[in-house]
Motif scaffolding. Structure first.
Motif, short mmCIF file in Angstrom:
data_model
loop_
_atom_site.label_atom_id
_atom_site.label_comp_id
_atom_site.label_asym_id
_atom_site.label_seq_id
_atom_site.Cartn_x
_atom_site.Cartn_y
_atom_site.Cartn_z
N UNK A 22 57.87 36.07 -6.00
CA UNK A 22 56.56 36.25 -5.44
C UNK A 22 56.15 34.76 -4.84
N UNK A 23 56.48 33.65 -5.15
CA UNK A 23 56.30 32.43 -4.55
C UNK A 23 56.62 32.27 -3.17
N UNK A 24 57.88 32.91 -2.78
CA UNK A 24 58.33 32.94 -1.32
C UNK A 24 57.47 33.76 -0.78
N UNK A 25 57.09 34.94 -1.05
CA UNK A 25 56.23 35.77 -0.30
C UNK A 25 54.65 35.02 -0.18
N UNK A 33 64.55 40.68 -0.43
CA UNK A 33 64.84 42.06 -1.22
C UNK A 33 65.49 41.10 -2.60
N UNK A 34 65.21 41.86 -3.80
CA UNK A 34 65.56 41.51 -5.04
C UNK A 34 66.78 42.59 -5.36
N UNK A 73 53.83 43.79 -11.99
CA UNK A 73 52.65 44.24 -11.24
C UNK A 73 52.45 43.71 -10.14
N UNK A 74 52.43 42.74 -9.87
CA UNK A 74 52.29 41.71 -8.92
C UNK A 74 53.06 42.17 -7.62
N UNK A 75 54.53 42.18 -8.20
CA UNK A 75 55.52 42.41 -7.34
C UNK A 75 55.32 43.88 -6.49
N UNK A 313 59.54 28.95 -9.18
CA UNK A 313 58.30 28.90 -7.98
C UNK A 313 58.79 27.55 -7.31
N UNK A 314 59.51 26.46 -7.86
CA UNK A 314 59.83 25.55 -6.86
C UNK A 314 60.89 25.94 -6.03
#
Length: 425
Positions: A22-25, A33-34, A73-75, A313-314
């Motif tokens: 999510x942070x990369x997006x 891709x996960x 949910x955010x993903x 997130x880092x």
């Protein structure tokens, strides 16, 4: 073989993988891709139905599934791709990932960057070599947690728990609430290795005994576990003759440590830390391989999922910078050293020329519990950068602190961290 192309591949769909994706997006990575080997996202949080999650990150108390659902949910509202039931078999040096699942068979993913977020696994009986027979009824505390919380089965009626790690403490309470007779928690060390709050809420509040400086010297039973022999241990952790006593039980749960899942990291050639058993990284969570990042329990075992999220997130932000060519061409490595009272520090080195963040967050664990200590951070000129008071430090609780970026200059070559007893005035 089927071939796919992505800007970023993340191995692991637990809390670390979700937060990193999510942070990369958010930082502008288009195709992500996960790959998750389980049939669902969320990782270990799905079986952690107790509360206590999210106090730092969300400023509210959540259960494990509730915490995971915030990210899932955010993903789901993003265009991040997910492949469940997918096992990554190999990571190749030319940025290719080989994976397999039922739908695609074996397939190849070409990527620009990779984030390792595979989590960790529990140590088993074979890792601690308890003498005795091999009856049914001996399992890890996490396995028992899965049986009870996900499958609806009780592992037994009379339980002894070896190890006072957080999962063991939590399962002592969980099984007691289900009517199981938890006869006690046995800990080799002279202190509890889990969080203080878990010892209080899971053992003390339920009157479950905790035997420190004790171990199990033998298990008894043929087809099913019938009991264990417990003995006190000396300072060398050897059983003290004459202290042995027998405790009847039909189940033994093991909560004796967690091991980062780093088979893929090792095979790829990541430099590994002998203490954390995870990759060596800098403050951006970059490994010795410039396009490979690591975060969460695959890097070092955390006690709070909130810290996992912040660390992920880092890594996600740094991976995005790498993919979008926003990283510094020049680097100056600053080595992090520490005294003998500290078990490990993450990150193990930092870049003196990286000015993307205002602060650098450090994670460390002490070797032994102590009270009224000072955490002191000095540079290679013996200048004190930080001097922080800590009322209590213990191995089971991660110590974190933020170092202002302005304290690290182009002349800094090393930073030393020490924890020592506060001097009486």
């Amino acid at each position: 073989m089927k071939k796919l192309e992505y800007d970023l591949v993340i191995i692991g769909g637990g809390p670390a993988g979700l937060a990193a994706a999510l942070e990369a997006k958010r930082d502008g990575v288009s195709k992500i891709l996960i790959c998750e080997r389980a049939p669902y996202l969320g990782g270990i949080l799905n079986q952690c139905i107790h509360n206590g999650f999210g106090l730092q990150y969300f400023k509210e108390e959540l259960t494990g599934p509730e915490y995971a659902s915030r990210f899932i949910e955010e993903l789901e509202n993003s265009d991040i791709d997910v492949k469940l039931g997918t096992m990554v078999m190999e990571i190749m040096a030319d940025k290719k990932v080989i994976a397999v699942n039922r739908e695609d068979g074996m397939f190849q993913i070409d990527t620009k960057a990779l984030i390792l977020a595979m989590g960790c696994r529990e140590r088993t009986r074979g890792a601690i070599t308890i003498p005795g027979s091999r009856p049914a009824g001996i399992m890890t505390a996490g396995t028992a947690q899965s049986y009870v919380n996900l499958e609806g089965y009780l592992p037994g009626k009379e339980v002894v728990i070896l190890g006072s790690g957080d999962i063991g403490l939590i399962m002592a309470r969980r099984l007691t609430l289900e009517g199981v007779n938890v006869k006690g928690v046995i800990e080799l060390m002279p202190y509890s290795t889990g969080l203080i709050r878990n010892k209080v809420q899971c053992l003390d509040d339920f009157g479950i005994p905790l035997l420190l400086s004790h171990s199990i010297t033998e298990v008894h039973g043929n087809e099913r576990l019938e009991g264990v022999t417990i003995a006190e241990v000396d300072k060398s952790f050897k059983p003290i003759e004459g202290t042995e006593h027998y405790v009847s039980c039909d189940t033994l749960l093991l909560s004796v440590g967690l091991i980062p899942e780093n088979e893929l990291s090792n095979n790829l050639g990541c430099e590994m830390d002998k203490v954390t058993r995870g990759p060596v990284v800098n403050e951006k969570r970059i490994t010795n391989i410039p396009w490979v990042f690591a975060c969460g329990n695959v890097l070092h075992v955390h006690d709070l999922v909130d810290n996992v999220t912040q660390e992920a997130e880092i890594a996600g932000k740094a991976a995005a910078a790498f993919i979008n060519n926003k990283t510094n061409e020049e680097e100056k490595d600053v080595i992090i050293t520490h005294d003998k009272n500290i078990g490990y520090v993450v990150p193990q080195h930092i870049d003196a020329l990286n000015n993307q963040e205002q602060t650098i967050k450090f994670f460390l664990r002490v070797r032994n519990p102590d009270e009224d200590v000072r955490l002191i951070v000095k540079d290679n000129f013996n200048k004190t950068l930080l001097n922080l008071k800590k009322t209590i430090v213990e191995p089971g609780t991660m110590v974190t602190f933020n170092l202002p970026r302005e304290f690290v200059t182009k002349d800094t070559s090393s930073i030393d961290i020490s924890i020592s007893k506060e001097q009486a005035q």
